[in-house]
Design a protein around this motif. Structure first.
Motif, PDB file in Angstrom:
ATOM      1  N   THR A 283       0.892  -1.102   0.188  1.00  6.88           N
ATOM      2  CA  THR A 283      -0.055   0.009   0.000  1.00  6.88           C
ATOM      3  C   THR A 283       0.763   1.215   0.048  1.00  6.88           C
ATOM      4  OG1 THR A 283      -0.061  -0.060   2.599  1.00  6.88           O
ATOM      5  CG2 THR A 283      -1.744  -1.244   1.202  1.00  6.88           C
ATOM      6  N   ARG A 284       2.147   1.075  -0.007  1.00  3.24           N
ATOM      7  CA  ARG A 284       3.035   2.344   0.157  1.00  3.24           C
ATOM      8  C   ARG A 284       3.501   2.681  -1.494  1.00  3.24           C
ATOM      9  NH1 ARG A 284       5.359  -0.967   3.895  1.00  3.24           N
ATOM     10  NH2 ARG A 284       7.173  -1.468   2.640  1.00  3.24           N
ATOM     11  N   ILE A 285       2.887   1.872  -2.406  1.00  5.61           N
ATOM     12  CA  ILE A 285       2.953   2.346  -3.561  1.00  5.61           C
ATOM     13  C   ILE A 285       1.683   2.869  -4.249  1.00  5.61           C
ATOM     14  CG2 ILE A 285       3.903   1.839  -6.044  1.00  5.61           C
ATOM     15  CD1 ILE A 285       5.874  -0.044  -4.483  1.00  5.61           C
ATOM     16  N   SER A 286       1.523   3.826  -4.782  1.00  7.60           N
ATOM     17  CA  SER A 286       0.299   4.118  -5.244  1.00  7.60           C
ATOM     18  C   SER A 286       0.185   4.311  -6.995  1.00  7.60           C
ATOM     19  CB  SER A 286      -0.259   5.572  -4.665  1.00  7.60           C
ATOM     20  OG  SER A 286       0.675   6.528  -4.964  1.00  7.60           O
ATOM     21  N   VAL A 287      -0.793   4.215  -7.697  1.00 13.10           N
ATOM     22  CA  VAL A 287      -0.924   4.353  -9.117  1.00 13.10           C
ATOM     23  C   VAL A 287      -1.423   5.644  -9.408  1.00 13.10           C
ATOM     24  CG1 VAL A 287      -2.046   3.441 -11.086  1.00 13.10           C
ATOM     25  CG2 VAL A 287      -1.383   2.059  -9.510  1.00 13.10           C
ATOM     26  N   GLU A 288      -0.553   6.314 -10.113  1.00 12.37           N
ATOM     27  CA  GLU A 288      -0.746   7.847 -10.624  1.00 12.37           C
ATOM     28  C   GLU A 288      -1.457   7.555 -11.917  1.00 12.37           C
ATOM     29  OE1 GLU A 288      -0.196  10.382  -8.980  1.00 12.37           O
ATOM     30  OE2 GLU A 288       0.877   8.891  -7.133  1.00 12.37           O
ATOM     31  N   LYS A 289      -1.019   6.676 -12.922  1.00  8.93           N
ATOM     32  CA  LYS A 289      -1.497   6.875 -14.223  1.00  8.93           C
ATOM     33  C   LYS A 289      -1.430   5.493 -14.921  1.00  8.93           C
ATOM     34  CE  LYS A 289      -1.593   9.290 -18.608  1.00  8.93           C
ATOM     35  NZ  LYS A 289      -0.960  10.142 -19.281  1.00  8.93           N
ATOM     36  N   GLU A 290      -2.583   4.795 -15.534  1.00 16.47           N
ATOM     37  CA  GLU A 290      -2.222   3.441 -16.383  1.00 16.47           C
ATOM     38  C   GLU A 290      -2.243   3.870 -17.743  1.00 16.47           C
ATOM     39  OE1 GLU A 290      -5.851   1.231 -14.967  1.00 16.47           O
ATOM     40  OE2 GLU A 290      -5.390   1.312 -12.988  1.00 16.47           O
ATOM     41  N   LYS A 291      -1.142   3.295 -18.438  1.00 17.18           N
ATOM     42  CA  LYS A 291      -0.891   3.690 -19.714  1.00 17.18           C
ATOM     43  C   LYS A 291      -1.225   2.322 -20.339  1.00 17.18           C
ATOM     44  CE  LYS A 291       2.720   7.010 -19.061  1.00 17.18           C
ATOM     45  NZ  LYS A 291       4.006   7.371 -19.235  1.00 17.18           N
ATOM     46  N   TYR A 292      -2.531   2.200 -20.554  1.00 11.72           N
ATOM     47  CA  TYR A 292      -3.073   0.996 -21.206  1.00 11.72           C
ATOM     48  C   TYR A 292      -4.348   0.883 -21.536  1.00 11.72           C
ATOM     49  CZ  TYR A 292      -3.944  -1.532 -17.183  1.00 11.72           C
ATOM     50  OH  TYR A 292      -4.329  -1.988 -15.669  1.00 11.72           O
ATOM     51  N   GLY A 293      -4.972   0.455 -22.490  1.00  8.14           N
ATOM     52  CA  GLY A 293      -6.391   0.149 -22.603  1.00  8.14           C
ATOM     53  C   GLY A 293      -6.929  -1.332 -22.369  1.00  8.14           C
ATOM     54  N   ASP A 294      -8.040  -1.640 -23.203  1.00 14.37           N
ATOM     55  CA  ASP A 294      -8.413  -3.163 -23.010  1.00 14.37           C
ATOM     56  C   ASP A 294      -7.260  -4.133 -23.466  1.00 14.37           C
ATOM     57  OD1 ASP A 294     -10.474  -2.402 -21.954  1.00 14.37           O
ATOM     58  OD2 ASP A 294     -11.861  -2.318 -23.551  1.00 14.37           O
ATOM     59  N   ILE A 295      -7.407  -5.172 -22.898  1.00 15.06           N
ATOM     60  CA  ILE A 295      -6.297  -6.104 -23.147  1.00 15.06           C
ATOM     61  C   ILE A 295      -6.828  -7.326 -24.284  1.00 15.06           C
ATOM     62  CG2 ILE A 295      -4.788  -8.264 -22.392  1.00 15.06           C
ATOM     63  CD1 ILE A 295      -4.786  -6.124 -19.670  1.00 15.06           C
ATOM     64  N   PRO A 296      -6.438  -7.430 -25.480  1.00 20.94           N
ATOM     65  CA  PRO A 296      -6.840  -8.407 -26.356  1.00 20.94           C
ATOM     66  C   PRO A 296      -6.559  -9.770 -26.038  1.00 20.94           C
ATOM     67  CG  PRO A 296      -4.981  -7.115 -27.554  1.00 20.94           C
ATOM     68  CD  PRO A 296      -5.240  -6.456 -26.110  1.00 20.94           C
ATOM     69  N   ILE A 297      -7.604 -10.572 -26.149  1.00 18.58           N
ATOM     70  CA  ILE A 297      -7.026 -11.977 -26.042  1.00 18.58           C
ATOM     71  C   ILE A 297      -7.960 -12.962 -26.948  1.00 18.58           C
ATOM     72  CG2 ILE A 297      -6.298 -11.893 -23.740  1.00 18.58           C
ATOM     73  CD1 ILE A 297      -8.961 -13.307 -22.929  1.00 18.58           C
ATOM     74  N   THR A 298      -7.600 -14.088 -27.125  1.00 16.18           N
ATOM     75  CA  THR A 298      -8.309 -14.989 -28.105  1.00 16.18           C
ATOM     76  C   THR A 298      -8.537 -16.366 -27.285  1.00 16.18           C
ATOM     77  OG1 THR A 298      -7.165 -14.297 -30.136  1.00 16.18           O
ATOM     78  CG2 THR A 298      -8.211 -16.333 -30.101  1.00 16.18           C
ATOM     79  N   VAL A 299     -10.017 -16.827 -27.348  1.00 11.94           N
ATOM     80  CA  VAL A 299     -10.185 -18.099 -26.475  1.00 11.94           C
ATOM     81  C   VAL A 299     -10.600 -19.171 -27.537  1.00 11.94           C
ATOM     82  CG1 VAL A 299     -11.996 -18.848 -24.968  1.00 11.94           C
ATOM     83  CG2 VAL A 299     -10.971 -16.751 -24.571  1.00 11.94           C
ATOM     84  N   GLU A 300      -9.750 -20.139 -27.289  1.00 10.36           N
ATOM     85  CA  GLU A 300      -9.981 -21.284 -28.206  1.00 10.36           C
ATOM     86  C   GLU A 300     -10.398 -22.543 -27.667  1.00 10.36           C
ATOM     87  OE1 GLU A 300      -6.574 -22.045 -30.962  1.00 10.36           O
ATOM     88  OE2 GLU A 300      -5.899 -20.337 -30.702  1.00 10.36           O
ATOM     89  N   PRO A 301     -11.040 -23.591 -28.344  1.00 18.32           N
ATOM     90  CA  PRO A 301     -11.311 -24.699 -27.776  1.00 18.32           C
ATOM     91  C   PRO A 301     -10.080 -25.616 -27.268  1.00 18.32           C
ATOM     92  CG  PRO A 301     -11.665 -24.963 -30.142  1.00 18.32           C
ATOM     93  CD  PRO A 301     -11.412 -23.413 -29.824  1.00 18.32           C
ATOM     94  N   LEU A 302     -10.422 -26.338 -26.234  1.00 17.74           N
ATOM     95  CA  LEU A 302      -9.324 -27.158 -25.676  1.00 17.74           C
ATOM     96  C   LEU A 302      -9.296 -28.488 -26.283  1.00 17.74           C
ATOM     97  CD1 LEU A 302      -7.094 -26.701 -23.520  1.00 17.74           C
ATOM     98  CD2 LEU A 302      -8.507 -27.864 -21.806  1.00 17.74           C
ATOM     99  N   GLU A 303      -8.273 -28.944 -26.620  1.00 19.52           N
ATOM    100  CA  GLU A 303      -8.381 -30.350 -27.308  1.00 19.52           C
ATOM    101  C   GLU A 303      -7.260 -31.396 -26.928  1.00 19.52           C
ATOM    102  OE1 GLU A 303      -8.279 -30.072 -31.565  1.00 19.52           O
ATOM    103  OE2 GLU A 303     -10.393 -29.062 -31.592  1.00 19.52           O
ATOM    104  N   MET A 304      -7.419 -32.583 -27.088  1.00 17.25           N
ATOM    105  CA  MET A 304      -6.803 -33.675 -26.636  1.00 17.25           C
ATOM    106  C   MET A 304      -5.814 -34.269 -27.828  1.00 17.25           C
ATOM    107  SD  MET A 304      -8.717 -35.232 -23.508  1.00 17.25           S
ATOM    108  CE  MET A 304      -7.225 -36.578 -23.023  1.00 17.25           C
TER     109      MET A 304
END
Length: 401
Positions: A122-143
């Motif tokens: 808690t002794r460190i605070s965030v002043e500014k976040e330099k990013y937007g939404d995070i892109p990901i891909t979700v695929e089917p899980l296979e064996m």
């Protein structure tokens, strides 16, 4: 005057040296004081933390739904501006990351998710976040079931080591795009350090359809990361290669072994103390149209042929068998002393052989009367000659007197 000038010059040199030492000492003390001010006072500073790690929450829940997150390597660089004590930032900077929750995803597709900055104190605070939404891909899980093969490195002098995998099939699970790239796996064994027969656990690496190692692996998992490799040490032995027709081809063809040539003409195989072979057999199981073919070597009991030595190329002299009917005089062999053997009839037989060479001059027929006393017997007829054989089994009546 000369002496007085020299003394004046020496005094000037001493004075300059003392001044230089004083300056160096002053600079050193100033640096020490500066560090003491900075670190003892531990001031607040604001800085940018770049290239933040992204940690996903809920991936196990996603796998339970037969889904997996991919495209992590395509996430753009994330950074954040933070403020805190210098000592805290130095101690915890590497523990600052972005957390993304994927547990609510229920289907495949492209997603843009928001992230939450995780700060370890808690002794460190965030002043500014330099990013937007995070892109990901979700695929089917296979064996997928894959085979693990052994690759050897190193060597033992005058020895050949056979390395084989117990239960070589392993099951892997992962995102479809990654699973599709996997064709097999390799477990590498250094045989130079093997001193006796035994079993060792060897980790394996995934390979693609070209046999190359797969470097990217975001989602693939396996129940076991290693396989059991059985190592058996053989004596190395150089043996000549000798051709032999398969049972199927032997019915229709004649192989002229003395006019057929292998490349290589000899191969190094592994043998144990029970093997006394003086040659290794190349099984000729197909007739090449141009006389050249590649054939597999047959290992016998107590012999091991390394994978790299299992095939040879052959230039074959092979001809189609012909059949001819001959009238043969049958001779009796191994008649006991004091007895005679009479064969009243000639044998009319169908004989296989090379065309143009199936003649009574080249083909002989006989019966073996070893150990037989006086009497009349119906005995099997045997054939003698170069590359000839009966088309069927024949017998003939023999009288021993």
């Amino acid at each position: 005057y000369v002496l007085e000038d020299e003394m004046t010059e020496k005094k000037a040199n001493v004075t300059n040296t003392q001044k230089l030492k004083t300056v160096i000492l002053s600079v050193f003390l100033a640096v020490i004081v500066w560090f003491m001010v900075i670190y003892v006072n531990d001031p607040d500073i604001t800085t940018t933390v770049s290239d933040l790690n992204v940690r996903f929450v809920g991936e196990m829940s996603l796998r339970d739904k037969k889904l997996a997150v991919t495209g992590k390597d395509k996430i753009p660089e994330l950074s954040v501006v933070v403020t805190g004590k210098r000592s805290d930032l130095m101690n915890f900077m590497d523990d600052i990351y972005v957390q993304v929750d994927v547990s609510d995803i229920d289907s495949t597709g492209e997603y843009n998710l928001s992230g939450v900055i995780s700060i370890p104190t808690t002794r460190i605070s965030v002043e500014k976040e330099k990013y937007g939404d995070i892109p990901i891909t979700v695929e089917p899980l296979e064996m997928k079931d894959i085979e693990v093969t052994v690759k050897q490195t190193g060597m033992l002098k005058d020895k050949i080591v056979k390395s084989s995998v117990n239960n070589p099939t392993v099951t892997i699970t992962g995102a479809k795009s990654e699973i599709d790239e996997v064709a097999g796996a390799i477990a590498t064994v250094d045989v130079s350090s093997i001193q006796e027969d035994g079993v060792e656990n060897v980790n394996y690496l995934l390979t693609d359809t070209n046999g190359e190692l797969i470097n990217k692996n975001e989602t693939i998992e396996s129940a076991r990361s290693y396989v059991e490799v059985v190592n058996t040490i053989y004596d190395a032995k150089l043996l000549p290669v000798v051709p032999r027709l398969s049972a199927e081809l032997d019915k229709e063809y004649i192989l002229k072994a003395d006019k057929s040539f292998a490349t290589p003409a000899s191969v190094t195989v592994g043998v144990d103390e029970t093997n006394t072979d003086d040659k290794v057999i190349a099984l000729i199981d197909k007739v090449p149209s141009d006389g050249f073919g590649e054939y597999e070597l047959e290992s016998s009991s107590g012999m091991y042929i390394p994978e790299d030595n299992k095939k040879v190329k052959y230039k074959l002299d092979i001809v189609k068998k012909a059949v001819a009917q001959l009238e043969l005089t049958v001779q009796a062999q191994n008649v006991q002393s004091g007895l005679t053997a009479k064969i009243n009839n000639k044998l009319i037989a169908q004989v296989w052989g090379e065309e143009g060479k199936i003649t009574t001059d080249n083909v002989k027929a006989y019966v073996d009367v070893s150990g037989l006393g006086a009497g009349t017997y119906n005995l099997p007829v045997k054939i003698e000659g170069e590359k000839v054989s009966f088309a069927e089994n024949y017998t003939i009546e023999v009288t021993v007197e």
